[in-house]
Design an enzyme around this catalytic site. Structure first.
Site, PDB file in Angstrom:
ATOM      1  N   LYS A  94      23.821  39.493  19.393  1.00  0.00           N
ATOM      2  CA  LYS A  94      22.789  38.301  19.666  1.00  0.00           C
ATOM      3  C   LYS A  94      22.940  38.303  21.288  1.00  0.00           C
ATOM      4  CE  LYS A  94      23.634  35.490  15.817  1.00  0.00           C
ATOM      5  NZ  LYS A  94      22.373  35.866  15.107  1.00  0.00           N
ATOM      6  N   PHE A 100      30.247  34.195   7.872  1.00  0.00           N
ATOM      7  CA  PHE A 100      28.857  34.657   7.867  1.00  0.00           C
ATOM      8  C   PHE A 100      28.896  35.896   8.894  1.00  0.00           C
ATOM      9  CE2 PHE A 100      24.695  35.002   9.627  1.00  0.00           C
ATOM     10  CZ  PHE A 100      24.196  35.259   8.620  1.00  0.00           C
ATOM     11  N   ASP A 114      34.727  39.281  14.719  1.00  0.00           N
ATOM     12  CA  ASP A 114      33.540  39.155  14.551  1.00  0.00           C
ATOM     13  C   ASP A 114      32.935  38.111  15.826  1.00  0.00           C
ATOM     14  OD1 ASP A 114      30.694  38.500  14.433  1.00  0.00           O
ATOM     15  OD2 ASP A 114      30.630  38.582  12.285  1.00  0.00           O
TER      16      ASP A 114
END
Length: 404
Positions: A259, A145, A230
């Protein structure tokens, strides 16, 4: 559907009346928050064990971050990258130092950071590695993801994320996550990068086999391929180290961050790499109007400074042991498996008992917020400011839900 709407609180119905249904949120409407707790419009408090998918690693409204935002709001919020502002240099220098890299390229969202990483890897492949124009490929993992842009969903294996959004972007090869032999086989002379999550969050906090990341690093070095990590969800203290790659003593060629970098206040993402990688970009080849804006830089610089002390990494490591131990004690009592690192856990519920969604609804009723994924799995990712007592409370509520 009509019966469900009739049972849904009016505030929830109002929130969804004019909203595209690209999310299926729990029926709670939050109006205020502080630390690890949120309060809904009716005054009920909940322990937040999702933390904005790790965007709120430092809790809601961390006073240092809020102060930085307030101070910057009174001075300057946006210039665009057409000009340099007085918050930019500190942010880039201090984040580069935290990452141990030469350069930083600020963006806004995690998906933008991933898109940036893909573009940089391809350009590096053509200009530095010598891959023929248009032939570059990037190897990715099943269950990944990395966001939901059209290019990123082109190499997703999640049908919900991918179906009906074609035609798909070529240039990606998908291999099983954690399978070093398959990864080795997939790399050829036109491979420019391997793009991986050190821990797959959306997939259910899936931790790769011991030694996998070290093997990826060695393979990428041997084959002259960029290792892109990531760390948008796994990074910035979540797993007990600044980056999840540190769990195996690995340093990738490129970090993708997001984030938590915005402190739960503003969207901030970044790509960090050395000059021989990020230096391939020239003016006009990539950018963002809001990327690296003054408000974002002011907040994110304070985030980097909080991480530089090591306090939050130590908290995550120590409190994570308590969380993981408590959850493992529920295996065989409604849980089939528990995975995770630090303050991040994936819980597989016995599907005969209930779905992940039902478990989250029952946790919500008991004052704990979490999120389901992939059927019978739920994720816990509380803010790193959570206390031992609050962890014990969360585990107790999970136990109570499983016990019925």
């Amino acid at each position: 559907m009509i019966e469900d709407m009739l049972r849904t609180p009016a505030a929830v119905q109002d929130a969804e009346r004019h909203t595209a249904h690209n999310y299926h949120p729990l029926p709670v409407v939050i109006s205020s928050a502080e630390g690890a707790w949120v309060t809904d419009v009716d005054g009920k408090r909940y322990l937040d064990c999702l933390a904005g998918y790790s965007a709120l690693n430092f809790g809601h409204r961390h006073p240092t971050l809020i102060a930085a935002a307030h101070a910057q709001l009174d001075k300057l919020t946006l210039t665009s990258r057409a000009f340099i502002h007085d918050q930019f240099a500190d942010f880039c220098r201090e984040l580069a130092a935290l990452c141990g890299k030469d350069l930083v390229l600020p963006m806004n969202t995690g998906a933008e950071a991933v898109e940036t990483g893909i573009k940089v890897a391809r350009k590096w492949g053509y200009q530095v590695k010598g891959v023929p124009d248009g032939q570059a490929n990037i190897v990715v993992a099943e269950g990944n993801f990395h966001g939901r842009t059209t290019t990123i969903v082109s190499f997703s294996t999640d049908s919900d994320a991918r179906a009906d959004f074609g035609p798909y972007t070529p240039g990606f090869r998908i291999v099983p996550y954690g399978d070093l032999a398959a990864l080795t086989e997939a790399i050829d002379e036109h491979t420019v990068a391997v793009l991986l999550e050190p821990i797959q969050g959306e997939q259910g906090v899936v931790v790769p086999p011991e030694g996998y990341l070290r093997g990826v690093r060695l393979l990428c070095t041997e084959r002259n391929v960029l290792f892109i990590a990531d760390e948008i969800q796994s990074g910035l203290g979540r797993t007990g180290t600044t980056f999840a790659c540190e769990q195996e003593g690995v340093v990738p060629d490129m970090y993708l961050l997001g984030k938590a970098l915005g402190g739960g206040i503003v969207p901030v993402s970044a790509v960090a790499a050395d000059t021989d990688v990020l230096g391939v970009l020239q003016p006009g080849q990539h950018g963002s109007t809001f990327g690296g804006n003054p408000l974002a830089c002011a907040v994110a610089t304070e985030v980097v400074r909080l991480l530089a002390t090591g306090e939050f990494q130590r908290r995550s490591a120590a409190l994570g042991e308590r969380l993981q131990a408590g959850l493992r004690g529920l295996i065989g009592k409604g849980l089939v498996a528990v995975r995770g690192r630090g303050l991040w856990a994936g819980l597989d519920i016995d599907p005969a008992l209930m779905s992940g969604r039902k478990a989250c609804e029952r946790l919500m009723e008991r004052g704990v917020l979490a999120k389901d994924t992939h059927g019978s799995t739920i994720r816990l990712a509380p803010p790193l400011v959570i206390t031992e007592e609050e962890i014990d409370h969360a585990v107790a509520q999970v136990a109570a839900v499983l016990a019925g």
